[in-house]
Design a protein around this motif. Sequence first.
Motif, PDB file in Angstrom:
ATOM      1  N   ASP A  98       0.795  -1.232   0.000  1.00 39.39           N
ATOM      2  CA  ASP A  98       0.000   0.000   0.000  1.00 39.39           C
ATOM      3  C   ASP A  98       0.823   1.274   0.000  1.00 39.39           C
ATOM      4  OD1 ASP A  98      -2.354  -1.480  -0.004  1.00 39.39           O
ATOM      5  OD2 ASP A  98      -2.494  -1.477   2.189  1.00 39.39           O
ATOM      6  N   GLU A  99       2.034   1.235   0.522  1.00 42.78           N
ATOM      7  CA  GLU A  99       2.844   2.447   0.621  1.00 42.78           C
ATOM      8  C   GLU A  99       3.564   2.797  -0.679  1.00 42.78           C
ATOM      9  OE1 GLU A  99       5.193   1.628   4.167  1.00 42.78           O
ATOM     10  OE2 GLU A  99       3.801   2.872   5.327  1.00 42.78           O
ATOM     11  N   ILE A 100       3.428   1.989  -1.701  1.00 40.51           N
ATOM     12  CA  ILE A 100       3.961   2.312  -3.028  1.00 40.51           C
ATOM     13  C   ILE A 100       2.761   2.493  -3.941  1.00 40.51           C
ATOM     14  CG2 ILE A 100       5.306   1.495  -4.994  1.00 40.51           C
ATOM     15  CD1 ILE A 100       7.184   0.123  -3.045  1.00 40.51           C
ATOM     16  N   LEU A 101       2.533   3.740  -4.323  1.00 39.00           N
ATOM     17  CA  LEU A 101       1.328   4.076  -5.085  1.00 39.00           C
ATOM     18  C   LEU A 101       1.517   3.895  -6.589  1.00 39.00           C
ATOM     19  CD1 LEU A 101       0.392   7.313  -3.110  1.00 39.00           C
ATOM     20  CD2 LEU A 101      -0.339   4.953  -2.679  1.00 39.00           C
ATOM     21  N   GLY A 102       2.614   4.401  -7.132  1.00 38.72           N
ATOM     22  CA  GLY A 102       2.861   4.270  -8.572  1.00 38.72           C
ATOM     23  C   GLY A 102       1.781   4.920  -9.411  1.00 38.72           C
ATOM     24  N   GLU A 103       1.397   6.142  -9.061  1.00 36.12           N
ATOM     25  CA  GLU A 103       0.278   6.808  -9.732  1.00 36.12           C
ATOM     26  C   GLU A 103       0.478   7.004 -11.228  1.00 36.12           C
ATOM     27  OE1 GLU A 103      -0.407  10.349  -7.409  1.00 36.12           O
ATOM     28  OE2 GLU A 103      -1.488   9.222  -5.874  1.00 36.12           O
ATOM     29  N   CYS A 104       1.711   7.155 -11.683  1.00 33.87           N
ATOM     30  CA  CYS A 104       1.951   7.373 -13.115  1.00 33.87           C
ATOM     31  C   CYS A 104       2.132   6.058 -13.871  1.00 33.87           C
ATOM     32  CB  CYS A 104       3.138   8.303 -13.341  1.00 33.87           C
ATOM     33  SG  CYS A 104       4.749   7.546 -13.022  1.00 33.87           S
ATOM     34  N   GLY A 105       2.024   4.942 -13.169  1.00 33.65           N
ATOM     35  CA  GLY A 105       2.131   3.648 -13.829  1.00 33.65           C
ATOM     36  C   GLY A 105       3.540   3.253 -14.224  1.00 33.65           C
ATOM     37  N   GLY A 106       4.524   3.951 -13.709  1.00 36.48           N
ATOM     38  CA  GLY A 106       5.907   3.594 -14.001  1.00 36.48           C
ATOM     39  C   GLY A 106       6.546   4.439 -15.080  1.00 36.48           C
ATOM     40  N   ALA A 107       5.950   5.575 -15.397  1.00 45.47           N
ATOM     41  CA  ALA A 107       6.465   6.437 -16.465  1.00 45.47           C
ATOM     42  C   ALA A 107       7.511   7.434 -15.976  1.00 45.47           C
ATOM     43  CB  ALA A 107       5.309   7.185 -17.124  1.00 45.47           C
ATOM     44  N   CYS A 108       7.904   7.344 -14.725  1.00 45.30           N
ATOM     45  CA  CYS A 108       8.869   8.268 -14.128  1.00 45.30           C
ATOM     46  C   CYS A 108       8.350   9.704 -14.224  1.00 45.30           C
ATOM     47  CB  CYS A 108      10.249   8.135 -14.778  1.00 45.30           C
ATOM     48  SG  CYS A 108      11.598   8.845 -13.801  1.00 45.30           S
ATOM     49  N   ALA A 109       7.053   9.865 -13.966  1.00 42.68           N
ATOM     50  CA  ALA A 109       6.415  11.173 -14.065  1.00 42.68           C
ATOM     51  C   ALA A 109       5.830  11.630 -12.732  1.00 42.68           C
ATOM     52  CB  ALA A 109       5.327  11.137 -15.134  1.00 42.68           C
ATOM     53  N   CYS A 110       6.127  10.921 -11.669  1.00 44.86           N
ATOM     54  CA  CYS A 110       5.692  11.317 -10.329  1.00 44.86           C
ATOM     55  C   CYS A 110       6.720  10.747  -9.360  1.00 44.86           C
ATOM     56  CB  CYS A 110       4.279  10.808 -10.023  1.00 44.86           C
ATOM     57  SG  CYS A 110       4.121   9.021  -9.792  1.00 44.86           S
ATOM     58  N   ALA A 111       6.501  10.914  -8.103  1.00 49.90           N
ATOM     59  CA  ALA A 111       7.425  10.358  -7.113  1.00 49.90           C
ATOM     60  C   ALA A 111       6.672   9.508  -6.100  1.00 49.90           C
ATOM     61  CB  ALA A 111       8.196  11.479  -6.423  1.00 49.90           C
ATOM     62  N   THR A 112       5.577   8.889  -6.541  1.00 49.50           N
ATOM     63  CA  THR A 112       4.739   8.127  -5.612  1.00 49.50           C
ATOM     64  C   THR A 112       5.158   6.660  -5.475  1.00 49.50           C
ATOM     65  OG1 THR A 112       3.093   7.642  -7.310  1.00 49.50           O
ATOM     66  CG2 THR A 112       2.767   9.653  -5.993  1.00 49.50           C
ATOM     67  N   CYS A 113       6.328   6.348  -5.997  1.00 45.95           N
ATOM     68  CA  CYS A 113       6.885   5.008  -5.793  1.00 45.95           C
ATOM     69  C   CYS A 113       8.270   5.108  -5.161  1.00 45.95           C
ATOM     70  CB  CYS A 113       6.932   4.242  -7.112  1.00 45.95           C
ATOM     71  SG  CYS A 113       8.101   4.905  -8.309  1.00 45.95           S
ATOM     72  N   HIS A 114       8.504   6.214  -4.493  1.00 46.81           N
ATOM     73  CA  HIS A 114       9.772   6.493  -3.828  1.00 46.81           C
ATOM     74  C   HIS A 114      10.089   5.426  -2.780  1.00 46.81           C
ATOM     75  CE1 HIS A 114      11.761   9.166  -0.563  1.00 46.81           C
ATOM     76  NE2 HIS A 114      12.706   8.698  -1.350  1.00 46.81           N
ATOM     77  N   VAL A 115      11.323   4.950  -2.790  1.00 48.56           N
ATOM     78  CA  VAL A 115      11.789   4.003  -1.774  1.00 48.56           C
ATOM     79  C   VAL A 115      13.203   4.386  -1.355  1.00 48.56           C
ATOM     80  CG1 VAL A 115      10.399   2.029  -2.538  1.00 48.56           C
ATOM     81  CG2 VAL A 115      12.704   2.355  -3.480  1.00 48.56           C
TER      82      VAL A 115
END
Length: 106
Positions: free
Chosen positions: A34-51
């Motif tokens: 749940d803490e990895i959102l990936g809102e852009c689907g992996g396009a490197c266009a957001c930072a919601t998959c930051h680790v």
Amino acid sequence: MVKVVYVSSTGERREAEAEPGMTVMETAVKIGIDEILGECGGACACATCHVYVAPEWFDKLPAASPMETDMLDFAVDPLPNSRLSCQITITEALDGLVVQTPDRQG
């Protein structure tokens, strides 16, 4: 299959079997981290998959691209070992990779 260990912001560890060629983000979404959102689907266009990559693994990863580095500027609480999980492709060499999620995503 390659083992990836996801550590939540509260310290909970969850191991996953990942397919080589997938990304750390795709695997996280697939198994419901749940803490990895990936809102852009992996396009490197957001930072919601930051680790945060565990120190012993950080130098084993390919260097971040300029685009990823720019996107990390939008991450919440970036550290020197921050990466976007959508930009980490699973390989056999990463078997046992450990990543931790931040308290919140940007």
